[in-house]
Design an enzyme around this catalytic site. Structure first.
Site, PDB file in Angstrom:
ATOM      1  N   LYS A  40      67.089  35.222  20.954  1.00 51.97           N
ATOM      2  CA  LYS A  40      66.608  34.860  19.544  1.00 51.97           C
ATOM      3  C   LYS A  40      66.972  33.043  19.178  1.00 51.97           C
ATOM      4  CE  LYS A  40      70.891  36.740  18.558  1.00 51.97           C
ATOM      5  NZ  LYS A  40      71.016  37.725  19.756  1.00 51.97           N
ATOM      6  N   ARG A 115      75.324  41.486  11.462  1.00 45.91           N
ATOM      7  CA  ARG A 115      75.238  42.030  12.380  1.00 45.91           C
ATOM      8  C   ARG A 115      76.643  43.149  12.261  1.00 45.91           C
ATOM      9  NH1 ARG A 115      75.538  37.134  16.124  1.00 45.91           N
ATOM     10  NH2 ARG A 115      76.302  37.846  17.995  1.00 45.91           N
ATOM     11  N   ARG A 154      72.824  30.230  31.517  1.00 38.17           N
ATOM     12  CA  ARG A 154      72.635  29.589  30.748  1.00 38.17           C
ATOM     13  C   ARG A 154      73.465  28.428  30.377  1.00 38.17           C
ATOM     14  NH1 ARG A 154      72.432  31.985  24.682  1.00 38.17           N
ATOM     15  NH2 ARG A 154      74.424  32.674  24.979  1.00 38.17           N
ATOM     16  N   ARG A 187      79.000  27.876  27.440  1.00 38.84           N
ATOM     17  CA  ARG A 187      79.238  28.741  26.613  1.00 38.84           C
ATOM     18  C   ARG A 187      80.736  29.288  27.168  1.00 38.84           C
ATOM     19  NH1 ARG A 187      75.400  30.983  22.560  1.00 38.84           N
ATOM     20  NH2 ARG A 187      77.107  32.505  22.587  1.00 38.84           N
ATOM     21  N   ARG A 198      80.926  41.883  24.398  1.00 41.59           N
ATOM     22  CA  ARG A 198      80.085  41.538  23.240  1.00 41.59           C
ATOM     23  C   ARG A 198      78.460  42.637  22.732  1.00 41.59           C
ATOM     24  NH1 ARG A 198      78.623  35.383  25.502  1.00 41.59           N
ATOM     25  NH2 ARG A 198      76.939  35.543  24.335  1.00 41.59           N
TER      26      ARG A 198
HETATM   27  P1  AP5 Z   1      68.907  32.650  24.443  1.00 41.17           P
HETATM   28  O1  AP5 Z   1      67.390  32.348  23.538  1.00 41.17           O
HETATM   29  O2  AP5 Z   1      69.524  31.711  23.748  1.00 41.17           O
HETATM   30  O3  AP5 Z   1      69.912  34.141  23.471  1.00 41.17           O
HETATM   31  P2  AP5 Z   1      70.324  34.318  22.575  1.00 41.17           P
HETATM   32  O4  AP5 Z   1      69.665  35.713  22.146  1.00 41.17           O
HETATM   33  O5  AP5 Z   1      70.322  33.483  21.608  1.00 41.17           O
HETATM   34  O6  AP5 Z   1      71.331  35.211  22.575  1.00 41.17           O
HETATM   35  P3  AP5 Z   1      73.188  34.462  22.059  1.00 41.17           P
HETATM   36  O7  AP5 Z   1      74.422  34.902  23.529  1.00 41.17           O
HETATM   37  O8  AP5 Z   1      72.711  32.921  21.355  1.00 41.17           O
HETATM   38  O9  AP5 Z   1      73.130  35.175  21.095  1.00 41.17           O
HETATM   39  P4  AP5 Z   1      74.973  35.925  20.969  1.00 41.17           P
HETATM   40  O10 AP5 Z   1      74.409  37.129  19.696  1.00 41.17           O
HETATM   41  O11 AP5 Z   1      75.636  36.860  21.498  1.00 41.17           O
HETATM   42  O12 AP5 Z   1      75.994  34.732  20.770  1.00 41.17           O
HETATM   43  P5  AP5 Z   1      76.061  33.566  19.275  1.00 41.17           P
HETATM   44  O13 AP5 Z   1      75.659  32.550  19.162  1.00 41.17           O
HETATM   45  O14 AP5 Z   1      75.309  34.394  18.155  1.00 41.17           O
HETATM   46  O15 AP5 Z   1      69.013  33.787  25.448  1.00 41.17           O
HETATM   47  C1  AP5 Z   1      69.696  33.310  26.645  1.00 41.17           C
HETATM   48  C2  AP5 Z   1      69.520  33.250  27.983  1.00 41.17           C
HETATM   49  O16 AP5 Z   1      68.336  33.232  28.937  1.00 41.17           O
HETATM   50  C3  AP5 Z   1      68.691  31.077  28.047  1.00 41.17           C
HETATM   51  O17 AP5 Z   1      69.426  30.424  28.502  1.00 41.17           O
HETATM   52  C4  AP5 Z   1      67.018  31.565  28.132  1.00 41.17           C
HETATM   53  O18 AP5 Z   1      66.757  30.330  28.355  1.00 41.17           O
HETATM   54  C5  AP5 Z   1      66.932  32.781  28.501  1.00 41.17           C
HETATM   55  N1  AP5 Z   1      66.025  33.255  27.927  1.00 41.17           N
HETATM   56  C6  AP5 Z   1      64.861  33.570  27.008  1.00 41.17           C
HETATM   57  N2  AP5 Z   1      64.125  34.147  26.719  1.00 41.17           N
HETATM   58  C7  AP5 Z   1      64.273  34.546  27.824  1.00 41.17           C
HETATM   59  C8  AP5 Z   1      63.130  35.061  28.392  1.00 41.17           C
HETATM   60  N3  AP5 Z   1      62.131  35.828  27.462  1.00 41.17           N
HETATM   61  N4  AP5 Z   1      62.807  35.655  29.723  1.00 41.17           N
HETATM   62  C9  AP5 Z   1      63.890  34.810  30.737  1.00 41.17           C
HETATM   63  N5  AP5 Z   1      64.556  33.883  30.156  1.00 41.17           N
HETATM   64  C10 AP5 Z   1      64.922  34.083  28.698  1.00 41.17           C
HETATM   65  O19 AP5 Z   1      77.726  34.347  18.919  1.00 41.17           O
HETATM   66  C11 AP5 Z   1      78.670  34.106  19.304  1.00 41.17           C
HETATM   67  C12 AP5 Z   1      79.781  34.748  18.714  1.00 41.17           C
HETATM   68  O20 AP5 Z   1      79.933  34.222  17.615  1.00 41.17           O
HETATM   69  C13 AP5 Z   1      80.326  36.249  18.189  1.00 41.17           C
HETATM   70  O21 AP5 Z   1      80.402  36.936  20.479  1.00 41.17           O
HETATM   71  C14 AP5 Z   1      80.915  36.810  17.504  1.00 41.17           C
HETATM   72  O22 AP5 Z   1      82.146  36.236  17.859  1.00 41.17           O
HETATM   73  C15 AP5 Z   1      80.689  35.453  16.890  1.00 41.17           C
HETATM   74  N6  AP5 Z   1      79.167  35.821  15.720  1.00 41.17           N
HETATM   75  C16 AP5 Z   1      78.139  35.187  15.591  1.00 41.17           C
HETATM   76  N7  AP5 Z   1      77.772  35.777  14.483  1.00 41.17           N
HETATM   77  C17 AP5 Z   1      78.461  36.470  14.026  1.00 41.17           C
HETATM   78  C18 AP5 Z   1      78.370  37.034  12.691  1.00 41.17           C
HETATM   79  N8  AP5 Z   1      77.247  37.468  12.156  1.00 41.17           N
HETATM   80  N9  AP5 Z   1      79.845  38.189  12.713  1.00 41.17           N
HETATM   81  C19 AP5 Z   1      80.345  38.249  13.082  1.00 41.17           C
HETATM   82  N10 AP5 Z   1      80.898  37.188  14.379  1.00 41.17           N
HETATM   83  C20 AP5 Z   1      79.708  36.804  14.650  1.00 41.17           C
END
Ligand code: AP5
Length: 241
Positions: A40, A115, A154, A187, A198
């Protein structure tokens, strides 16, 4: 606010050209949903630039609040460190405020929000008050088994949010941001143990949100296990209709 007299003419002109180009683009209100590591955050900046949208990542906003030790960050930290979700009220509040920013004038990409079904319902209320709704929800569908390698490899440039991967998207120099030369970090929640929590949160609390939008006929599934360029092509195809 910056004093415009201090801004280089070439920078002013390129911003003006960007805004003129953006004025021709259709408004879009998008949600990117998927498990941690599904891509994403990798695809959002590409779509944001193409359609002149704002990219609202609740994860990035919460991490900034934790780093700045704001009251919001202090409340969010414990849940984030464990891989659990932060309370609905906290995240709904930050999204509601962020949507008012001028950079969201042409629409937005919500990355990591909603979420829970409660967050989705609150988002509907928020948009109804603004006289709008969601145009498309892209579901980054991928098998859990692929995600550990993506998450543990990452590396992030904290101030810009640029993301790298040791195998799939390596920086030119290991551990260093390509643009600024500054150090990259990992991270705190990007390890195999926290990833399990997660993913559990995703399956129990976020998958019902995918069904919620499926019933509203705004959902498109993306094959997120493909390589980044192929995923970009699928995303662009989904957004072109
Ligand atoms: P990347 O694109 O960075 O992945 P992502 O989908 O953005 O994953 P995140 O880990 O950031 O999502 P998340 O939902 O767990 O975390 P968030 O910050 O929202 O890709 C990952 C890696 O793979 C990268 O190194 C990239 O280079 C590589 N890659 C990408 N595409 C690829 C491909 N096609 N092929 C190969 N490699 C690839 O949330 C963190 C925390 O915040 C949560 O756990 C929670 O505690 C809190 N939080 C956030 N939002 C909420 C909410 N709405 N409600 C409650 N708590 C929340």
């Amino acid at each position: 606010m910056a004093d415009l007299e201090d801004v280089q003419t070439v920078d002013l002109m390129s911003e003006l050209l960007r805004r003129l180009k953006c004025a021709q683009k259709p408004d879009k209100r998008l949600i990117f949903i998927g498990p941690p590591g599904s891509g994403k955050g990798t695809q959002s900046p590409i779509v944001k630039d193409e359609f002149c949208l704002c990219h609202l990542s609740t994860g990035d906003m919460l991490r900034a609040a934790v780093a700045a030790k704001t009251p919001l960050g202090v409340k969010a930290k414990e849940a984030m460190d464990k891989g659990a979700l932060v309370s609905d009220d906290l995240v709904v509040g930050i999204i509601d405020e962020a949507m008012n920013k001028p950079k969201c004038q042409k629409g937005f990409i919500l990355d990591g929000f909603p979420r829970t079904v409660t967050q989705a319902e609150k988002l509907d209320e928020m948009l109804k008050k603004r006289g709008t709704g969601i145009d498309k929800v892209l579901n980054f569908a991928i098998d859990d088994s692929v995600l550990e390698e993506r998450i543990t490899g990452r590396w992030i440039h904290p101030s810009s949010g640029r993301s790298y991967h040791t195998k799939f998207a390596p920086p030119k120099t290991p551990g260093v941001d390509d643009i600024t030369g500054e150090p990259l970090i990992q991270r705190k929640d990007d390890n195999a143990e926290v990833l399990r929590s997660r993913l559990a949160a995703f399956h129990s609390q976020t998958e019902p949100v995918i069904d919620y939008y499926g019933k509203k006929s705004v959902l498109t599934n993306i094959h997120a296990e493909k390589n980044p360029q192929e995923v970009t092509a699928e995303v662009q195809k989904a957004l072109s209709s």
